[in-house]
Design an enzyme around this catalytic site. Structure first.
Site, PDB file in Angstrom:
ATOM      1  N   ALA A  69     -15.943   3.153  -1.095  1.00 37.52           N
ATOM      2  CA  ALA A  69     -15.553   3.390  -2.481  1.00 37.52           C
ATOM      3  C   ALA A  69     -16.450   4.507  -3.016  1.00 37.52           C
ATOM      4  O   ALA A  69     -17.532   4.759  -2.489  1.00 37.52           O
ATOM      5  CB  ALA A  69     -15.735   2.114  -3.287  1.00 37.52           C
ATOM      6  N   GLY A 112     -15.735   0.381   1.751  1.00 35.20           N
ATOM      7  CA  GLY A 112     -14.287   0.394   1.529  1.00 35.20           C
ATOM      8  C   GLY A 112     -13.523   1.068   2.660  1.00 35.20           C
ATOM      9  O   GLY A 112     -12.347   0.776   2.875  1.00 35.20           O
ATOM     10  N   GLU A 115     -13.024  -1.542   5.084  1.00 41.68           N
ATOM     11  CA  GLU A 115     -12.091  -2.522   4.488  1.00 41.68           C
ATOM     12  C   GLU A 115     -10.647  -2.026   4.525  1.00 41.68           C
ATOM     13  O   GLU A 115      -9.739  -2.812   4.816  1.00 41.68           O
ATOM     14  CB  GLU A 115     -12.537  -2.834   3.051  1.00 41.68           C
ATOM     15  CG  GLU A 115     -13.846  -3.626   3.029  1.00 41.68           C
ATOM     16  CD  GLU A 115     -14.467  -3.739   1.654  1.00 41.68           C
ATOM     17  OE1 GLU A 115     -14.636  -2.701   0.990  1.00 41.68           O
ATOM     18  OE2 GLU A 115     -14.780  -4.867   1.237  1.00 41.68           O
ATOM     19  N   GLU A 135     -22.725  -2.057   1.595  1.00 45.55           N
ATOM     20  CA  GLU A 135     -22.824  -2.288   0.150  1.00 45.55           C
ATOM     21  C   GLU A 135     -24.160  -2.898  -0.260  1.00 45.55           C
ATOM     22  O   GLU A 135     -24.662  -2.656  -1.341  1.00 45.55           O
ATOM     23  CB  GLU A 135     -21.678  -3.210  -0.313  1.00 45.55           C
ATOM     24  CG  GLU A 135     -20.304  -2.568  -0.310  1.00 45.55           C
ATOM     25  CD  GLU A 135     -19.583  -2.650   1.027  1.00 45.55           C
ATOM     26  OE1 GLU A 135     -20.214  -2.993   2.061  1.00 45.55           O
ATOM     27  OE2 GLU A 135     -18.368  -2.377   1.035  1.00 45.55           O
TER      28      GLU A 135
HETATM   29  N1  CAA Z   1     -19.140   7.820  -2.616  1.00 46.50           N
HETATM   30  C1  CAA Z   1     -19.313   9.039  -3.183  1.00 46.50           C
HETATM   31  N2  CAA Z   1     -19.737  10.107  -2.521  1.00 46.50           N
HETATM   32  C2  CAA Z   1     -20.039   9.956  -1.226  1.00 46.50           C
HETATM   33  C3  CAA Z   1     -19.901   8.725  -0.566  1.00 46.50           C
HETATM   34  C4  CAA Z   1     -19.408   7.625  -1.319  1.00 46.50           C
HETATM   35  N3  CAA Z   1     -19.196   6.411  -0.764  1.00 46.50           N
HETATM   36  N4  CAA Z   1     -20.276   8.865   0.722  1.00 46.50           N
HETATM   37  C5  CAA Z   1     -20.636  10.159   0.861  1.00 46.50           C
HETATM   38  N5  CAA Z   1     -20.499  10.814  -0.303  1.00 46.50           N
HETATM   39  C6  CAA Z   1     -20.786  12.218  -0.591  1.00 46.50           C
HETATM   40  C7  CAA Z   1     -22.283  12.466  -0.740  1.00 46.50           C
HETATM   41  O1  CAA Z   1     -22.702  12.118  -2.038  1.00 46.50           O
HETATM   42  C8  CAA Z   1     -22.370  13.938  -0.445  1.00 46.50           C
HETATM   43  O2  CAA Z   1     -21.946  14.644  -1.587  1.00 46.50           O
HETATM   44  P1  CAA Z   1     -22.885  15.805  -2.233  1.00 46.50           P
HETATM   45  O3  CAA Z   1     -22.943  16.846  -1.158  1.00 46.50           O
HETATM   46  O4  CAA Z   1     -22.129  16.225  -3.435  1.00 46.50           O
HETATM   47  O5  CAA Z   1     -24.198  15.184  -2.493  1.00 46.50           O
HETATM   48  C9  CAA Z   1     -21.295  14.137   0.617  1.00 46.50           C
HETATM   49  O6  CAA Z   1     -20.412  13.027   0.515  1.00 46.50           O
HETATM   50  C10 CAA Z   1     -21.853  14.160   2.036  1.00 46.50           C
HETATM   51  O7  CAA Z   1     -22.613  12.973   2.221  1.00 46.50           O
HETATM   52  P2  CAA Z   1     -24.109  12.981   2.816  1.00 46.50           P
HETATM   53  O8  CAA Z   1     -24.816  14.229   2.416  1.00 46.50           O
HETATM   54  O9  CAA Z   1     -24.738  11.680   2.430  1.00 46.50           O
HETATM   55  O10 CAA Z   1     -23.805  13.037   4.380  1.00 46.50           O
HETATM   56  P3  CAA Z   1     -24.668  12.446   5.581  1.00 46.50           P
HETATM   57  O11 CAA Z   1     -24.047  12.974   6.817  1.00 46.50           O
HETATM   58  O12 CAA Z   1     -26.128  12.717   5.340  1.00 46.50           O
HETATM   59  O13 CAA Z   1     -24.474  10.853   5.505  1.00 46.50           O
HETATM   60  C11 CAA Z   1     -23.207   8.808   5.248  1.00 46.50           C
HETATM   61  C12 CAA Z   1     -23.211  10.289   5.735  1.00 46.50           C
HETATM   62  C13 CAA Z   1     -24.121   7.979   6.143  1.00 46.50           C
HETATM   63  C14 CAA Z   1     -21.760   8.320   5.364  1.00 46.50           C
HETATM   64  C15 CAA Z   1     -23.712   8.754   3.794  1.00 46.50           C
HETATM   65  O14 CAA Z   1     -22.970   9.684   3.010  1.00 46.50           O
HETATM   66  C16 CAA Z   1     -23.556   7.413   3.145  1.00 46.50           C
HETATM   67  O15 CAA Z   1     -24.352   6.521   3.398  1.00 46.50           O
HETATM   68  N6  CAA Z   1     -22.519   7.205   2.278  1.00 46.50           N
HETATM   69  C17 CAA Z   1     -22.330   6.014   1.522  1.00 46.50           C
HETATM   70  C18 CAA Z   1     -21.763   4.893   2.369  1.00 46.50           C
HETATM   71  C19 CAA Z   1     -21.640   3.633   1.555  1.00 46.50           C
HETATM   72  O16 CAA Z   1     -22.609   3.097   1.050  1.00 46.50           O
HETATM   73  N7  CAA Z   1     -20.400   3.125   1.406  1.00 46.50           N
HETATM   74  C20 CAA Z   1     -20.134   1.912   0.670  1.00 46.50           C
HETATM   75  C21 CAA Z   1     -19.684   2.244  -0.724  1.00 46.50           C
HETATM   76  S1  CAA Z   1     -19.519   0.819  -1.743  1.00 46.50           S
HETATM   77  C22 CAA Z   1     -18.015   0.165  -1.379  1.00 46.50           C
HETATM   78  O17 CAA Z   1     -17.282   0.662  -0.554  1.00 46.50           O
HETATM   79  C23 CAA Z   1     -17.629  -1.063  -2.173  1.00 46.50           C
HETATM   80  C24 CAA Z   1     -16.434  -1.795  -1.636  1.00 46.50           C
HETATM   81  O18 CAA Z   1     -16.560  -2.775  -0.954  1.00 46.50           O
HETATM   82  C25 CAA Z   1     -15.084  -1.358  -1.951  1.00 46.50           C
END
Ligand code: CAA
Length: 261
Positions: A69, A112, A115, A135
């Site tokens: 998400a 998500g 999911e 999460e």
């Molecule tokens: N939401 C918003 N933006 C996201 C994102 C997310 N879930 N995941 C990645 N991005 C964005 C980053 O903010 C970044 O944008 P900027 O360049 O503008 O800062 C861009 O995508 C690239 O990401 P990274 O620089 O972080 O890339 P990386 O290769 O270093 O890492 C990653 C990749 C490990 C996937 C890391 O981006 C990450 O940990 N993302 C979040 C994953 C996460 O926590 N997901 C769960 C979300 S909560 C949820 O899903 C609730 C539910 O149950 C429905």
């Protein structure tokens, strides 16, 4: 179809029988913002209504299926806002599709992303795929099936391990636990999923949807109720032209010509 901003939709396979939906928000690793979900819902509804479409393939990019998400959208959300707007409830559209949906997962399927892959009927993974429910790292918990569907897919111990630690698993482990049914080289993945969609497209669309319904009922029901449900759906096939055609074709030693949608 061409008016979408966050997804790409293409007809693939013989006579366009497979609708390929590619999540296309590369700058955010396909984070699932609200607008993307609305487009996904629209494209699924369009494919459901299109008689030439027999199956969907849902994919992302080689780097990321979907990184979850959209955390930036969620950052300032409140409990009141979640309840009022029924946050994430529109994601269910994917789980309610009547036609089969195959997820082709390359790269990250996190939160998500994992999911929505689990809402699909079948998951194929690229060798470098990573599945996880991170999460907990954000001070929250999965909200679109991660605590419910994952446990049914991989069992309690691994589901707990993933949800409580936030650590992802790789494609090999996902295969060994049954979260995915096939692992392929990343560049072959989408084609393999489309080929499976084409194979399914050779069957009766009506019977495929009845069969999907029957398999899904095992998710929801206990064994006795599930068996009863299966029996009713099995009997239902005897009310169709395609059941008659399938058995007649076998007896006449020819290929069946299924017609029902
Ligand atoms: N939401 C918003 N933006 C996201 C994102 C997310 N879930 N995941 C990645 N991005 C964005 C980053 O903010 C970044 O944008 P900027 O360049 O503008 O800062 C861009 O995508 C690239 O990401 P990274 O620089 O972080 O890339 P990386 O290769 O270093 O890492 C990653 C990749 C490990 C996937 C890391 O981006 C990450 O940990 N993302 C979040 C994953 C996460 O926590 N997901 C769960 C979300 S909560 C949820 O899903 C609730 C539910 O149950 C429905």
């Amino acid at each position: 179809f061409s008016s979408y901003e966050y997804i790409k939709v293409e007809k693939k396979g013989k006579n366009g029988c497979v609708q390929l939906i590619q999540l296309n928000r590369p700058k955010a690793l396909n984070a699932l913002c609200n607008a993307l979900l609305m487009e996904l819902g629209d494209s699924l509804r369009a494919g459901e209504a299109d008689e030439s479409v027999a199956a969907f393939v849902l994919t992302g990019s080689e780097r990321s299926f979907a990184a979850g998400a959209d955390i930036k959208e969620m950052q300032d959300m409140t409990l009141q806002g979640c309840i009022k707007n029924q946050f994430l409830s529109n994601w269910d559209v994917l789980a309610k599709v009547r036609k089969p949906v195959i997820a082709a997962v390359n790269g990250y399927a996190l939160g998500g992303g994992c999911e929505i892959a689990m809402m699909c009927d079948i998951i194929f993974a690229g060798e470098k795929a990573k599945f996880g429910q991170p999460e907990i790292n954000l001070g929250t918990i999965p909200g679109a099936g991660g605590t419910q569907r994952l446990i049914r897919a991989v069992g309690k111990s691994l589901a707990m391990e993933m949800c409580l630690s936030g650590l992802p698993i790789d494609a090999k482990k996902a295969l060994s636990f049954g979260l995915v049914s096939r692992v392929c080289p990343p560049d072959k993945l989408v084609d393999e999923a489309i080929q499976l969609g084409e194979k399914i497209a050779q069957q009766s669309k009506l019977i495929v949807s009845i069969c999907k319904d029957a398999v899904n009922s095992s998710y929801e029901l206990g064994l006795q109720e599930g068996l009863k449900c299966e029996k009713r759906l099995f009997y239902t096939t005897f009310g169709t032209e395609d059941r008659r055609e399938g058995m007649t074709a076998f007896v006449e030693k020819r290929a069946p010509k299924f017609v029902e949608n």
